[in-house]
Design a protein around this motif. Structure first.
Motif, PDB file in Angstrom:
ATOM      1  N   LYS A  95      -0.519  12.593  -9.673  1.00  0.00           N
ATOM      2  CA  LYS A  95      -1.689  12.141 -10.423  1.00  0.00           C
ATOM      3  C   LYS A  95      -1.238  11.313 -11.630  1.00  0.00           C
ATOM      4  O   LYS A  95      -1.777  10.245 -11.915  1.00  0.00           O
ATOM      5  CB  LYS A  95      -2.485  13.354 -10.894  1.00  0.00           C
ATOM      6  N   SER A 111     -14.949  -3.159   2.524  1.00  0.00           N
ATOM      7  CA  SER A 111     -14.522  -4.159   1.540  1.00  0.00           C
ATOM      8  C   SER A 111     -13.504  -3.573   0.573  1.00  0.00           C
ATOM      9  O   SER A 111     -13.327  -4.076  -0.530  1.00  0.00           O
ATOM     10  CB  SER A 111     -15.727  -4.711   0.790  1.00  0.00           C
ATOM     11  N   GLU A 112     -12.847  -2.499   0.981  1.00  0.00           N
ATOM     12  CA  GLU A 112     -11.738  -1.892   0.222  1.00  0.00           C
ATOM     13  C   GLU A 112     -12.159  -1.303  -1.111  1.00  0.00           C
ATOM     14  O   GLU A 112     -11.322  -0.969  -1.935  1.00  0.00           O
ATOM     15  CB  GLU A 112     -10.604  -2.907  -0.023  1.00  0.00           C
ATOM     16  N   GLN A 113     -13.484  -1.168  -1.336  1.00  0.00           N
ATOM     17  CA  GLN A 113     -13.898  -0.605  -2.623  1.00  0.00           C
ATOM     18  C   GLN A 113     -13.515   0.870  -2.731  1.00  0.00           C
ATOM     19  O   GLN A 113     -13.227   1.372  -3.819  1.00  0.00           O
ATOM     20  CB  GLN A 113     -15.406  -0.768  -2.813  1.00  0.00           C
ATOM     21  N   LYS A 156      -0.099   7.969 -10.510  1.00  0.00           N
ATOM     22  CA  LYS A 156      -1.176   7.060 -10.138  1.00  0.00           C
ATOM     23  C   LYS A 156      -1.784   6.370 -11.350  1.00  0.00           C
ATOM     24  O   LYS A 156      -2.246   5.250 -11.274  1.00  0.00           O
ATOM     25  CB  LYS A 156      -2.263   7.838  -9.392  1.00  0.00           C
ATOM     26  N   GLN A 157      -1.769   7.082 -12.467  1.00  0.00           N
ATOM     27  CA  GLN A 157      -2.352   6.489 -13.676  1.00  0.00           C
ATOM     28  C   GLN A 157      -1.517   5.321 -14.193  1.00  0.00           C
ATOM     29  O   GLN A 157      -2.013   4.500 -14.936  1.00  0.00           O
ATOM     30  CB  GLN A 157      -2.454   7.550 -14.761  1.00  0.00           C
ATOM     31  N   TYR A 211      -3.806  -1.791  -9.044  1.00  0.00           N
ATOM     32  CA  TYR A 211      -3.693  -2.517  -7.784  1.00  0.00           C
ATOM     33  C   TYR A 211      -4.750  -3.593  -7.780  1.00  0.00           C
ATOM     34  O   TYR A 211      -5.906  -3.335  -8.052  1.00  0.00           O
ATOM     35  CB  TYR A 211      -3.929  -1.533  -6.640  1.00  0.00           C
ATOM     36  N   ILE A 226       1.752   2.535  -3.608  1.00  0.00           N
ATOM     37  CA  ILE A 226       0.774   3.250  -4.423  1.00  0.00           C
ATOM     38  C   ILE A 226       0.228   4.481  -3.708  1.00  0.00           C
ATOM     39  O   ILE A 226      -0.579   5.220  -4.242  1.00  0.00           O
ATOM     40  CB  ILE A 226      -0.353   2.284  -4.848  1.00  0.00           C
ATOM     41  N   THR A 276      -7.049   3.932  -5.796  1.00  0.00           N
ATOM     42  CA  THR A 276      -5.946   3.440  -6.634  1.00  0.00           C
ATOM     43  C   THR A 276      -6.212   3.704  -8.104  1.00  0.00           C
ATOM     44  O   THR A 276      -5.291   3.776  -8.894  1.00  0.00           O
ATOM     45  CB  THR A 276      -5.717   1.925  -6.470  1.00  0.00           C
ATOM     46  N   ASP A 329      -7.353   6.376  -9.062  1.00  0.00           N
ATOM     47  CA  ASP A 329      -7.303   7.819  -9.148  1.00  0.00           C
ATOM     48  C   ASP A 329      -8.689   8.427  -9.367  1.00  0.00           C
ATOM     49  O   ASP A 329      -8.844   9.431 -10.039  1.00  0.00           O
ATOM     50  CB  ASP A 329      -6.338   8.249 -10.269  1.00  0.00           C
ATOM     51  N   LYS A 381       0.831  -1.208   0.000  1.00  0.00           N
ATOM     52  CA  LYS A 381       0.000   0.000   0.000  1.00  0.00           C
ATOM     53  C   LYS A 381       0.866   1.260   0.000  1.00  0.00           C
ATOM     54  O   LYS A 381       0.434   2.300  -0.484  1.00  0.00           O
ATOM     55  CB  LYS A 381      -0.945  -0.005   1.199  1.00  0.00           C
ATOM     56  N   LEU A 420      -1.477   4.529  -0.821  1.00  0.00           N
ATOM     57  CA  LEU A 420      -2.638   4.315   0.049  1.00  0.00           C
ATOM     58  C   LEU A 420      -2.223   4.460   1.509  1.00  0.00           C
ATOM     59  O   LEU A 420      -3.052   4.665   2.375  1.00  0.00           O
ATOM     60  CB  LEU A 420      -3.239   2.934  -0.170  1.00  0.00           C
ATOM     61  N   ALA A 447     -12.079  -6.521  -4.095  1.00  0.00           N
ATOM     62  CA  ALA A 447     -12.620  -5.155  -4.001  1.00  0.00           C
ATOM     63  C   ALA A 447     -13.401  -4.746  -5.236  1.00  0.00           C
ATOM     64  O   ALA A 447     -13.259  -3.646  -5.749  1.00  0.00           O
ATOM     65  CB  ALA A 447     -11.510  -4.139  -3.702  1.00  0.00           C
ATOM     66  N   LEU A 448     -14.222  -5.649  -5.730  1.00  0.00           N
ATOM     67  CA  LEU A 448     -15.076  -5.297  -6.867  1.00  0.00           C
ATOM     68  C   LEU A 448     -16.246  -4.475  -6.352  1.00  0.00           C
ATOM     69  O   LEU A 448     -16.674  -4.645  -5.216  1.00  0.00           O
ATOM     70  CB  LEU A 448     -15.599  -6.563  -7.538  1.00  0.00           C
ATOM     71  N   PHE A 501      -6.615  -6.040  -5.367  1.00  0.00           N
ATOM     72  CA  PHE A 501      -6.778  -6.224  -3.930  1.00  0.00           C
ATOM     73  C   PHE A 501      -6.915  -7.692  -3.548  1.00  0.00           C
ATOM     74  O   PHE A 501      -7.401  -8.507  -4.327  1.00  0.00           O
ATOM     75  CB  PHE A 501      -8.005  -5.464  -3.441  1.00  0.00           C
TER      76      PHE A 501
END
Lengths: 403, 268
Positions: free
Chosen positions: A78, B132-134, A81-82, A86, A52, B140, B142, A49, A54, A92-93, A88
Motif C-alpha cells: 500500500k 476505458s481503464e478508469q 502504491k502511494q 500512472y 505498478i 493505481t 490505491d 503494468k 496492475l 483514463a479520466l 494511461f
C-alpha cells in the motif's frame, strides 16, 4: 553503479496462448527518465503494468529498492502504491467528473487534506499545466492534448516519486507532442521523480531520456544511454530505429540526425579528396525553459519552430540542419571554414533580429537568446568529436539577442 | 467455446464445464457482494456518494414507480371487481388489491422497474469505466474500486428499494380505489375498511424483506456484470458493455422472480 530503484528479473507473462513477455529484465535508476521503446503490440504497456502491480508476472521477479514485490506485506504494498503514479495511454479520466474533480480525486480519497488545501493544490497544478478556465468542463469537452495535460496533472498532484507514462504523446500533433515531451522532462527535473516512459517517438524520446530500453520479442533487447542505442550496430536496433525515424522531422521539416550524419560523411569525403573545409554549428536556444514556464509549452515549441524556419532559409541546399536535443539545433555547413562559420552566425544573428521569432513578450525587457558553438571538421575526425568541440565552444560572443 | 470442451468432441468435459462454470460464477458474485457489503462500513464513510446514488436510484425512479403503481392498482381494481362480482363479494376488492400489492406485486414490479431504470445504468456506467481503464486508474491511485463504485450503490439500493416499494403499494391501493370506487361504484368506506382489516403487519414485513433482498440481488448482479465487462467472452469494448448491460437486466430480472418464489415459500 548504485542499486537500481526498480528491477525486473526474467519476467514472463502470457495471456492465454499469447506469450507476451519472455524473460524481460530491466533496471530503472532513481531520478532518471527511462524510456521503453518497441514495436506496437510488443508488450510495452504490459511491462509497465507489471511495475505498478496492475498485472502480475507468471514467473520472474520485480524488485523495488531491492525488495521483491511478491514478498511484501499488504501494508508495504500500500505504501509503495502511494509512491507511484500512472498516466494511461487513453488518459483514463473519469468522464462523469469535471476536470478539477478528476485532479482532486487522489487527494480527496487518499489524504486527510482539508478541501481548501486540496483546492489550492489543484489550482496550482491547473496553472502549471495551463488548464485554467477549464476546471468545470467535463473530459469529453476537452481536446486530446488537454486531456493528456489533465491526466498529467492528476498523476503529479500527489507528488509521486515514480511516474509511469504509457505513450503520453499518442494521437497528438507534432507541436503538442514536443510540448508533452518538454513538459515531462521539465517536471522531472523540477520535481525529481523517476520516470518510466513507454513511447514510439523516435528520436524525440532520446532527447529527454537518460536511459533507453528496447523491448523486442518479449525481452529487453538492449538497455543503455540514448547515444549508445543510436550508435549500436545491432541490425535489429538499427532497423527499428530507422524504420520509425522518418526522413524529415514532421514538426519543422528538418532532416533527422541520421541524415545529418550522412551529410557529414559526404562532406568528410569532399574534405579528404578535394580539401574542401566544412563546419559544424550547434545553436542552443537558451530561453526555452523560461518560455515554457512563463508562456507554456506550446508557445515555446512555436518559437522553436519559427527559429528553425528562419535558420533554414539561410542555409544552402548542400547544408543540413537537424534537431540535436530538446533545445539544440545542429547544422552541417559544407564548404565553410571556421571563419566563414563565424560570419554565418553573425549574419544569422543580425537577420533574425528583425523576424518575429517571439510574438509574445512574457514580460517587458525579455530577451530571447541563442548561443552558437562551431567547429571546423579536421581530416579523419569523427562526427562525435567535431560535435563535442562545437559544443564546448559555446561562444557567448556570438549570442543572438532578440529583444 | 474451447475446442477441448465442445459438445461433439468431448461431451463429458462440456457437461463438467456447464456445471462448474455457473457454480464458479455464483461464488464470485457472492464474494463480490460480501466485499462491497463490508466496504460500506469502512472508514471514512462515503455519505455524499451514497446520497447521490439514493437520488439516482430512488428519487429519479419516483415518477416511473408512481405511474406503474397507479396503473397496476387500477387494473387490479378492474380485474378484481369483475372476478369478485361473480361471487357477489365486490366488497372484498380493497382486501384483494392491497394484499396482492403489498405481498407480491409491489416488491416485484418495483424491482423490475428499477432494474430497467437504474440497474442497466449501473452496469453500463461501471462497464464503460472498466473498458476505458478508469477502474485501473482507480487501482493505481490505491482507491479500492469496489468500495468507490459498488458499495455506495449497494447501500443506496438497500435504502431506496423498500421506500419505493412502499410508495408503489400506496399509489397502487389508491389506483384500485379509483377504478373500484370512482368507476365501478363500490362504497369508498367499505374499500378502505377492507384494506385496513385484511392487511396485517406480517404482510407488510414480508413485502419489506422481499424488497431488501431484491435490492441486494439487483445491485450486486448489475454492478458485477459491469465490473467484469472485460471478462465477457463474446465481445470486448463497446460490444462487451452492451452484452453486460443486457445480461445484467436479464439475469437480475430472472433472479428477482426466482428469489421471490423462494422467499414466498419461507414467508407464508
Amino acid at each position: 553503479m548504485t542499486e537500481p530503484l526498480i528491477q525486473l528479473k526474467d519476467v514472463h507473462k502470457s495471456f492465454g496462448q499469447q506469450h507476451v513477455l519472455k524473460g524481460a529484465s530491466l533496471s530503472i535508476q532513481k531520478g532518471e527518465v527511462t524510456s521503453i521503446i518497441g514495436g506496437s503490440g510488443s508488450g510495452k504497456s504490459v511491462l509497465l503494468k507489471h511495475l505498478i502491480g496492475l498485472a502480475k508476472p507468471d514467473s520472474g521477479e520485480i524488485l523495488i529498492e531491492g525488495k521483491p514485490i511478491g514478498s511484501m506485506s499488504k501494508k508495504e504494498r500500500k505504501a509503495l502504491k502511494q509512491k507511484f503514479s500512472y498516466m494511461f495511454q487513453g488518459s483514463a479520466l473519469f468522464d462523469s467528473m469535471t476536470v478539477s474533480e478528476n485532479i482532486a480525486l487522489p487527494l480527496k480519497e487518499k489524504t486527510k487534506m482539508t478541501s481548501t488545501t486540496i483546492k489550492k493544490k489543484v489550482d496550482e497544478k491547473l496553472q502549471q499545466l495551463e488548464l485554467q478556465g477549464n476546471e468545470n468542463k467535463n473530459p469529453s469537452q476537452l481536446s486530446g492534448g488537454m486531456k493528456k495535460r489533465v491526466a498529467l496533472a492528476r498523476a503529479l498532484v500527489t507528488d509521486p516519486e515514480i511516474v509511469l507514462f504509457d505513450e503520453p504523446t499518442a494521437g497528438l500533433d507534432p507541436v503538442k507532442k514536443n510540448a508533452v515531451h518538454n513538459m515531462i522532462s521539465d517536471y522531472q527535473r523540477k520535481l525529481g521523480f523517476t520516470a518510466v516512459v513507454v513511447s514510439h517517438e523516435i528520436p524525440d524520446i532520446f532527447y529527454i531520456s537518460q536511459s533507453i530500453a528496447m523491448l523486442y520479442e518479449g525481452k529487453i533487447w538492449f538497455q543503455g544511454k540514448p547515444e549508445e542505442i543510436q550508435q549500436s550496430s545491432d541490425p535489429v536496433i538499427q532497423n527499428f530505429i530507422l524504420g520509425l525515424e522518418s526522413n524529415n522531422d514532421e514538426m519543422n521539416g528538418m532532416a533527422t540526425t541520421k541524415k545529418t550524419q550522412q551529410r557529414y560523411q559526404e562532406a568528410m569525403v569532399h574534405l579528404e579528396r578535394h580539401k574542401i573545409a566544412f563546419s559544424l554549428i550547434i545553436l542552443t536556444l537558451n530561453n526555452l525553459d523560461e518560455l515554457n514556464e512563463k508562456l507554456g509549452f506550446v508557445v515555446s515549441q512555436t518559437v522553436l519552430r519559427n527559429f528553425v524556419s528562419a535558420v533554414r532559409k539561410k542555409i544552402s541546399i548542400t547544408d543540413s540542419c537537424s534537431m540535436y536535443g530538446l533545445n539544440k539545433i545542429m547544422l552541417v555547413l559544407s564548404s565553410t571554414n571556421l571563419e566563414q562559420a563565424r560570419e554565418f552566425c553573425t549574419k544569422l544573428a543580425k537577420e533574425i533580429r528583425g523576424n518575429n521569432i517571439v510574438d509574445v513578450q512574457p514580460y517587458p525587457g525579455f530577451c530571447f537568446t541563442v548561443s552558437a558553438g562551431f567547429a571546423e571538421a579536421q581530416k579523419g575526425s569523427s562526427f562525435r568529436e567535431v560535435l563535442k568541440s562545437a559544443e564546448s565552444s559555446q561562444n557567448i560572443f556570438h549570442e543572438f539577442r532578440v529583444c | 467455446m474451447n475446442q477441448e470442451t465442445s459438445i461433439s468432441r468431448n461431451p463429458v468435459a462440456a457437461l463438467g464445464r456447464m456445471v462448474i462454470f455457473p457454480v464458479q460464477k455464483m461464488g464470485s458474485v457472492a464474494i463480490f457482494f460480501f466485499k462491497s457489503l463490508i466496504l460500506i462500513f469502512s472508514y471514512p464513510f462515503q455519505f455524499s456518494k451514497i446520497i447521490q446514488q439514493i437520488y439516482f436510484i430512488g428519487m429519479k425512479s419516483l415518477l416511473v414507480i408512481c405511474l406503474t403503481g397507479a396503473f397496476t392498482g387500477m387494473v387490479l381494481g378492474l380485474q378484481g371487481y369483475y372476478t369478485l362480482s361473480q361471487f357477489g363479494s365486490e366488497g372484498l376488492l380493497g382486501a384483494a388489491v392491497a394484499l396482492t400489492l403489498i405481498r407480491e406485486l409491489g416488491p416485484v414490479l418495483t424491482a423490475i422497474m428499477v432494474i430497467g431504470r437504474a440497474g442497466s445504468a449501473m452496469a453500463a456506467e461501471i462497464g464503460i469505466m472498466r473498458i476505458s481503464e478508469q477502474i485501473d486508474a482507480l487501482e493505481t491511485m490505491d482507491i479500492n474500486p469496489i468500495r468507490f463504485l459498488v458499495s455506495p450503490r449497494l447501500a443506496a439500493a438497500v435504502i431506496s428499494f423498500p421506500l419505493l416499494t412502499a410508495i408503489f403499494d400506496t399509489v397502487g391501493i389508491f389506483g384500485g380505489y379509483l377504478t373500484g370506487s370512482g368507476l365501478l361504484g363500490i362504497n369508498p368506506g367499505i374499500y378502505f375498511s377492507r384494506v385496513e382489516s385484511s392487511v396485517i403487519m406480517q404482510d407488510v414485513m414480508g413485502g419489506f424483506y422481499k424488497s431488501l433482498v431484491f435490492a441486494i440481488v439487483v445491485s450486486t448482479i448489475c454492478c458485477f456484470q459491469g465490473y467484469y465487462t472485460h471478462l465477457q467472452s463474446e465481445g470486448f469494448g463497446a460490444k462487451g458493455v452492451s452484452l453486460s448491460t443486457t445480461s445484467a437486466v436479464v439475469i437480475s430480472s430472472v433472479m428477482v422472480l426466482v428469489a421471490d418464489y423462494v422467499l414466498t415459500t419461507f414467508l407464508l
